[in-house]
Design a protein around this motif. Structure first.
Motif, PDB file in Angstrom:
ATOM      1  N   PRO A 163       0.796  -1.236   0.000  1.00  0.00           N
ATOM      2  CA  PRO A 163       0.000   0.000   0.000  1.00  0.00           C
ATOM      3  C   PRO A 163       0.824   1.279   0.000  1.00  0.00           C
ATOM      4  O   PRO A 163       0.358   2.321  -0.463  1.00  0.00           O
ATOM      5  CB  PRO A 163      -0.821  -0.110   1.291  1.00  0.00           C
ATOM      6  N   GLY A 164       2.045   1.230   0.514  1.00  0.00           N
ATOM      7  CA  GLY A 164       2.852   2.446   0.620  1.00  0.00           C
ATOM      8  C   GLY A 164       3.870   2.609  -0.483  1.00  0.00           C
ATOM      9  O   GLY A 164       4.741   3.492  -0.409  1.00  0.00           O
ATOM     10  N   LEU A 165       3.779   1.780  -1.536  1.00  0.00           N
ATOM     11  CA  LEU A 165       4.781   1.793  -2.597  1.00  0.00           C
ATOM     12  C   LEU A 165       4.801   3.150  -3.299  1.00  0.00           C
ATOM     13  O   LEU A 165       3.764   3.677  -3.710  1.00  0.00           O
ATOM     14  CB  LEU A 165       4.474   0.685  -3.607  1.00  0.00           C
ATOM     15  N   GLN A 166       5.996   3.731  -3.409  1.00  0.00           N
ATOM     16  CA  GLN A 166       6.145   5.053  -4.013  1.00  0.00           C
ATOM     17  C   GLN A 166       6.913   5.035  -5.327  1.00  0.00           C
ATOM     18  O   GLN A 166       6.586   5.775  -6.250  1.00  0.00           O
ATOM     19  CB  GLN A 166       6.851   5.998  -3.029  1.00  0.00           C
ATOM     20  N   ARG A 167       7.953   4.190  -5.425  1.00  0.00           N
ATOM     21  CA  ARG A 167       8.776   4.208  -6.630  1.00  0.00           C
ATOM     22  C   ARG A 167       9.150   2.801  -7.055  1.00  0.00           C
ATOM     23  O   ARG A 167       9.299   1.902  -6.227  1.00  0.00           O
ATOM     24  CB  ARG A 167      10.047   5.040  -6.416  1.00  0.00           C
ATOM     25  N   ARG A 168       9.329   2.659  -8.370  1.00  0.00           N
ATOM     26  CA  ARG A 168       9.678   1.369  -8.954  1.00  0.00           C
ATOM     27  C   ARG A 168      10.918   1.546  -9.832  1.00  0.00           C
ATOM     28  O   ARG A 168      11.047   2.554 -10.524  1.00  0.00           O
ATOM     29  CB  ARG A 168       8.528   0.826  -9.802  1.00  0.00           C
ATOM     30  N   ILE A 169      11.803   0.530  -9.795  1.00  0.00           N
ATOM     31  CA  ILE A 169      12.948   0.490 -10.705  1.00  0.00           C
ATOM     32  C   ILE A 169      12.911  -0.860 -11.408  1.00  0.00           C
ATOM     33  O   ILE A 169      12.910  -1.910 -10.752  1.00  0.00           O
ATOM     34  CB  ILE A 169      14.287   0.639  -9.955  1.00  0.00           C
ATOM     35  N   LEU A 170      12.855  -0.845 -12.724  1.00  0.00           N
ATOM     36  CA  LEU A 170      12.848  -2.075 -13.514  1.00  0.00           C
ATOM     37  C   LEU A 170      14.149  -2.162 -14.294  1.00  0.00           C
ATOM     38  O   LEU A 170      14.582  -1.172 -14.902  1.00  0.00           O
ATOM     39  CB  LEU A 170      11.658  -2.099 -14.483  1.00  0.00           C
ATOM     40  N   LEU A 171      14.778  -3.360 -14.277  1.00  0.00           N
ATOM     41  CA  LEU A 171      16.061  -3.542 -14.955  1.00  0.00           C
ATOM     42  C   LEU A 171      15.994  -4.731 -15.900  1.00  0.00           C
ATOM     43  O   LEU A 171      15.378  -5.759 -15.566  1.00  0.00           O
ATOM     44  CB  LEU A 171      17.182  -3.790 -13.937  1.00  0.00           C
ATOM     45  N   SER A 172      16.648  -4.614 -17.044  1.00  0.00           N
ATOM     46  CA  SER A 172      16.682  -5.732 -17.981  1.00  0.00           C
ATOM     47  C   SER A 172      17.844  -5.576 -18.952  1.00  0.00           C
ATOM     48  O   SER A 172      18.307  -4.466 -19.209  1.00  0.00           O
ATOM     49  CB  SER A 172      15.373  -5.818 -18.768  1.00  0.00           C
ATOM     50  N   ALA A 173      18.305  -6.712 -19.473  1.00  0.00           N
ATOM     51  CA  ALA A 173      19.336  -6.709 -20.512  1.00  0.00           C
ATOM     52  C   ALA A 173      18.725  -6.810 -21.903  1.00  0.00           C
ATOM     53  O   ALA A 173      19.432  -6.773 -22.905  1.00  0.00           O
ATOM     54  CB  ALA A 173      20.309  -7.863 -20.296  1.00  0.00           C
ATOM     55  N   THR A 174      17.390  -6.950 -21.969  1.00  0.00           N
ATOM     56  CA  THR A 174      16.690  -6.971 -23.255  1.00  0.00           C
ATOM     57  C   THR A 174      15.487  -6.046 -23.151  1.00  0.00           C
ATOM     58  O   THR A 174      14.991  -5.767 -22.064  1.00  0.00           O
ATOM     59  CB  THR A 174      16.215  -8.390 -23.624  1.00  0.00           C
ATOM     60  N   ASN A 175      14.991  -5.585 -24.277  1.00  0.00           N
ATOM     61  CA  ASN A 175      13.895  -4.631 -24.292  1.00  0.00           C
ATOM     62  C   ASN A 175      12.570  -5.376 -24.324  1.00  0.00           C
ATOM     63  O   ASN A 175      12.204  -5.970 -25.327  1.00  0.00           O
ATOM     64  CB  ASN A 175      14.017  -3.714 -25.510  1.00  0.00           C
ATOM     65  N   ALA A 176      11.852  -5.366 -23.201  1.00  0.00           N
ATOM     66  CA  ALA A 176      10.554  -6.028 -23.142  1.00  0.00           C
ATOM     67  C   ALA A 176       9.567  -5.295 -24.048  1.00  0.00           C
ATOM     68  O   ALA A 176       9.580  -4.064 -24.147  1.00  0.00           O
ATOM     69  CB  ALA A 176      10.039  -6.052 -21.712  1.00  0.00           C
ATOM     70  N   GLU A 177       8.708  -6.061 -24.714  1.00  0.00           N
ATOM     71  CA  GLU A 177       7.763  -5.442 -25.641  1.00  0.00           C
ATOM     72  C   GLU A 177       6.773  -4.537 -24.912  1.00  0.00           C
ATOM     73  O   GLU A 177       6.378  -3.487 -25.402  1.00  0.00           O
ATOM     74  CB  GLU A 177       7.013  -6.535 -26.409  1.00  0.00           C
ATOM     75  N   GLU A 178       6.372  -4.941 -23.712  1.00  0.00           N
ATOM     76  CA  GLU A 178       5.360  -4.177 -22.999  1.00  0.00           C
ATOM     77  C   GLU A 178       5.484  -4.455 -21.510  1.00  0.00           C
ATOM     78  O   GLU A 178       5.741  -5.584 -21.092  1.00  0.00           O
ATOM     79  CB  GLU A 178       3.961  -4.578 -23.488  1.00  0.00           C
ATOM     80  N   ILE A 179       5.309  -3.410 -20.698  1.00  0.00           N
ATOM     81  CA  ILE A 179       5.277  -3.571 -19.245  1.00  0.00           C
ATOM     82  C   ILE A 179       3.811  -3.693 -18.832  1.00  0.00           C
ATOM     83  O   ILE A 179       3.012  -2.794 -19.107  1.00  0.00           O
ATOM     84  CB  ILE A 179       5.937  -2.375 -18.536  1.00  0.00           C
ATOM     85  N   PRO A 180       3.408  -4.788 -18.201  1.00  0.00           N
ATOM     86  CA  PRO A 180       2.000  -4.982 -17.850  1.00  0.00           C
ATOM     87  C   PRO A 180       1.452  -3.847 -16.975  1.00  0.00           C
ATOM     88  O   PRO A 180       2.177  -3.233 -16.196  1.00  0.00           O
ATOM     89  CB  PRO A 180       2.024  -6.303 -17.077  1.00  0.00           C
ATOM     90  N   GLN A 181       0.163  -3.599 -17.104  1.00  0.00           N
ATOM     91  CA  GLN A 181      -0.466  -2.499 -16.380  1.00  0.00           C
ATOM     92  C   GLN A 181      -0.369  -2.673 -14.869  1.00  0.00           C
ATOM     93  O   GLN A 181      -0.301  -1.688 -14.133  1.00  0.00           O
ATOM     94  CB  GLN A 181      -1.931  -2.360 -16.798  1.00  0.00           C
ATOM     95  N   PHE A 182      -0.365  -3.927 -14.379  1.00  0.00           N
ATOM     96  CA  PHE A 182      -0.376  -4.118 -12.931  1.00  0.00           C
ATOM     97  C   PHE A 182       0.914  -3.638 -12.262  1.00  0.00           C
ATOM     98  O   PHE A 182       0.965  -3.488 -11.041  1.00  0.00           O
ATOM     99  CB  PHE A 182      -0.666  -5.577 -12.547  1.00  0.00           C
ATOM    100  N   VAL A 183       1.976  -3.378 -13.037  1.00  0.00           N
ATOM    101  CA  VAL A 183       3.198  -2.850 -12.443  1.00  0.00           C
ATOM    102  C   VAL A 183       2.987  -1.397 -11.999  1.00  0.00           C
ATOM    103  O   VAL A 183       3.692  -0.888 -11.127  1.00  0.00           O
ATOM    104  CB  VAL A 183       4.375  -2.946 -13.434  1.00  0.00           C
ATOM    105  N   ASN A 184       1.975  -0.739 -12.589  1.00  0.00           N
ATOM    106  CA  ASN A 184       1.606   0.624 -12.199  1.00  0.00           C
ATOM    107  C   ASN A 184       2.774   1.602 -12.337  1.00  0.00           C
ATOM    108  O   ASN A 184       3.037   2.412 -11.445  1.00  0.00           O
ATOM    109  CB  ASN A 184       1.076   0.660 -10.755  1.00  0.00           C
ATOM    110  N   MET A 185       3.482   1.525 -13.440  1.00  0.00           N
ATOM    111  CA  MET A 185       4.574   2.464 -13.668  1.00  0.00           C
ATOM    112  C   MET A 185       4.015   3.879 -13.813  1.00  0.00           C
ATOM    113  O   MET A 185       2.983   4.100 -14.453  1.00  0.00           O
ATOM    114  CB  MET A 185       5.349   2.095 -14.926  1.00  0.00           C
ATOM    115  N   ALA A 186       4.707   4.852 -13.198  1.00  0.00           N
ATOM    116  CA  ALA A 186       4.260   6.240 -13.263  1.00  0.00           C
ATOM    117  C   ALA A 186       4.460   6.798 -14.676  1.00  0.00           C
ATOM    118  O   ALA A 186       5.404   6.446 -15.368  1.00  0.00           O
ATOM    119  CB  ALA A 186       5.035   7.083 -12.252  1.00  0.00           C
ATOM    120  N   LYS A 187       3.571   7.711 -15.075  1.00  0.00           N
ATOM    121  CA  LYS A 187       3.675   8.313 -16.403  1.00  0.00           C
ATOM    122  C   LYS A 187       4.928   9.180 -16.524  1.00  0.00           C
ATOM    123  O   LYS A 187       5.458   9.373 -17.613  1.00  0.00           O
ATOM    124  CB  LYS A 187       2.424   9.138 -16.693  1.00  0.00           C
TER     125      LYS A 187
END
Length: 448
Positions: A163-187
């Motif tokens: 409930p208190g999540l404020q920031r997300r950092i996603l890391l990868s060595a390949t470019n994912a086609e799409e980040i699912p909506q449930f990750v709730n990445m900020a605009k």
């Protein structure tokens, strides 16, 4: 927090360009960050260095969760943080061991960062072993793999429960086609993209084709490994039973090997990986499990015994060599009716050279070189108040070693592993029999 002191501890002169941009994005903004960078470029340090500056070291609350696809990456990332000496406490949680033991560890350590696999983290959150209310940071390492089919449900549950999540950092060595909506990445998130536009296999890697005259490529593999001397090499195969077969053959031929696949018990996987990473074996035979999440320096050669099944799999395999600014080589062993996959040829700016093997009669009598190091098991660990310094002192004073004859040391709760010069192993075992470390008698024996 003195970042220069941390870099000195890690024996790093300066951050690379990607790490500098990542630190800027994490420290100078309040939005989410997506970091894309090739395997071996230092992504773990890229997020940990700024993160430890933002966490409250005086709090006993978990403030950041780092989600990883497997136990090896959880352990490795945890080790990187400990080696930094930042004052931030951590723990790792993953399947294959008792959750109750992890619960006791969490209560004892009171970590500010927890590294873990999605299912095990959900388990601890459901049981309130980890308080969800203080968690402000979510890092998803290798998010392309974490978000593959099979992980979606666990990941969605995990993110929804914070409930208190404020920031997300996603890391990868390949470019994912799409980040699912449930990750709730900020605009207003920031993309730090250091993936090459056309080529993800660095030019520091030289590619070779090795032709096998027969379908069964074991003899060709033996000749190829003999041509490397004692250089560190990984042999990749696509199936567990093939790993077992090739590993058994190489051992019968006198090679000192580790083998690695998902069917092994956790302890055996850790033992096999440890022997390879500390230089006690020259060759690792593995499925693609070893293509991700392992940061083992100075791997000289990657061997595709079985052809990679996808372009992404190929990129991750080859990413085990030429890490940071090192050079590396990758070899494709092809049988009479076998060809290098089109995606390798189409997406590589590198020429694939033919590699000539010396297969004369004399080569059949050549013995493979032994590794420079051997591994000792010491039956005391952190719970016995034994540190790396205590072990070095014990081996030098009682075992007759010089400090430069001791390699990597890993101290676990109840035991430790130590790499020592191979020619000194028997001397050490003989001289420390019956001796005490910190006033306690202990078992010292070779790890086979």
């Amino acid at each position: 927090m003195d970042i220069q002191k941390i870099l000195q501890k890690l024996r790093i002169d300066a951050l690379n360009e990607m790490q500098q941009h990542a630190a800027e994005a994490i420290l100078r903004s309040d939005g989410d960050v997506v970091l894309l960078s090739p395997t071996g470029s230092g992504k773990t340090l890229a997020y940990l260095l700024p993160l430890v500056q933002l966490l409250d070291a005086s709090s006993d609350t978990v403030q950041a969760l780092v989600v990883v696809p497997g136990r090896e990456l959880a352990l490795q990332s945890d080790t990187v943080l400990r080696d930094m000496g930042s004052g931030i406490r951590s723990a790792s949680c993953y399947g294959g061991r008792a959750a109750m033991d992890e619960h006791r560890k969490l209560k004892e350590v009171k970590p500010q960062i927890v590294f873990g696999t999605p299912g095990r983290l959900n388990d601890h959150l459901d049981k309130d072993n980890i308080s969800r209310y203080g968690i402000r940071w979510l890092i998803i390492d290798e998010f392309d793999k974490c978000l593959q089919m099979g992980f979606h449900q666990e990941m969605a549950k995990l993110i929804k429960s914070l409930p208190g999540l404020q920031r997300r950092i996603l890391l990868s060595a390949t470019n994912a086609e799409e980040i699912p909506q449930f990750v709730n990445m900020a605009k207003k998130g920031t993309l730090v993209d250091f993936l090459p536009e056309d080529e993800q296999v660095p030019e520091r890697v030289t590619l070779y084709e090795v032709k096998s005259p027969v379908k069964d490529k074991l003899e060709t593999l033996r000749h190829l490994l003999l041509s490397f001397g004692d250089a560190s090499s990984i042999v990749f195969l696509n199936y567990r039973d093939s790993v077992e077969r090739v590993n058994n053959y190489l051992r019968e031929q006198g090679f000192t090997t580790s083998f690695f696949h998902g069917g092994l018990e956790q302890k055996q996987r850790e033992d096999e990986l440890y022997k390879f990473s500390n230089g006690s074996t020259n060759v690792m035979v593995s499925t693609d499990l070893a293509s991700r999440g392992l940061d083992i320096p100075d791997i000289a050669n990657i061997i595709h015994y079985h052809m990679p099944e996808s372009e992404e799999g190929y990129i991750h395999r080859v990413g085990r060599t030429a890490r940071w600014d090192k050079q590396g080589r990758a070899f494709f062993i092809t049988g009479p009716e076998e060809h290098i996959p089109d995606f390798v040829l189409e997406h590589s700016s590198l020429n694939i050279e033919h590699y000539d093997l010396n297969t004369n009669d004399q080569s059949s009598t050549v013995n493979p070189p032994l590794p420079k190091m051997a591994t000792l098991y010491i039956g005391k660990g952190k719970k016995d108040k034994v540190s790396k310094g205590d072990i070095v002192g014990f081996l030098c004073k009682k075992g007759g070693l010089r400090s430069d004859e001791i390699g990597r040391i890993d101290v676990n709760d109840r035991y430790a592993y130590v790499a020592v010069k191979r020619e000194k192993q028997q001397q050490v075992i003989r001289q420390v029999q019956g001796e005490k470390i910190k006033g306690i008698k202990t078992i010292v024996e070779p790890v086979r």
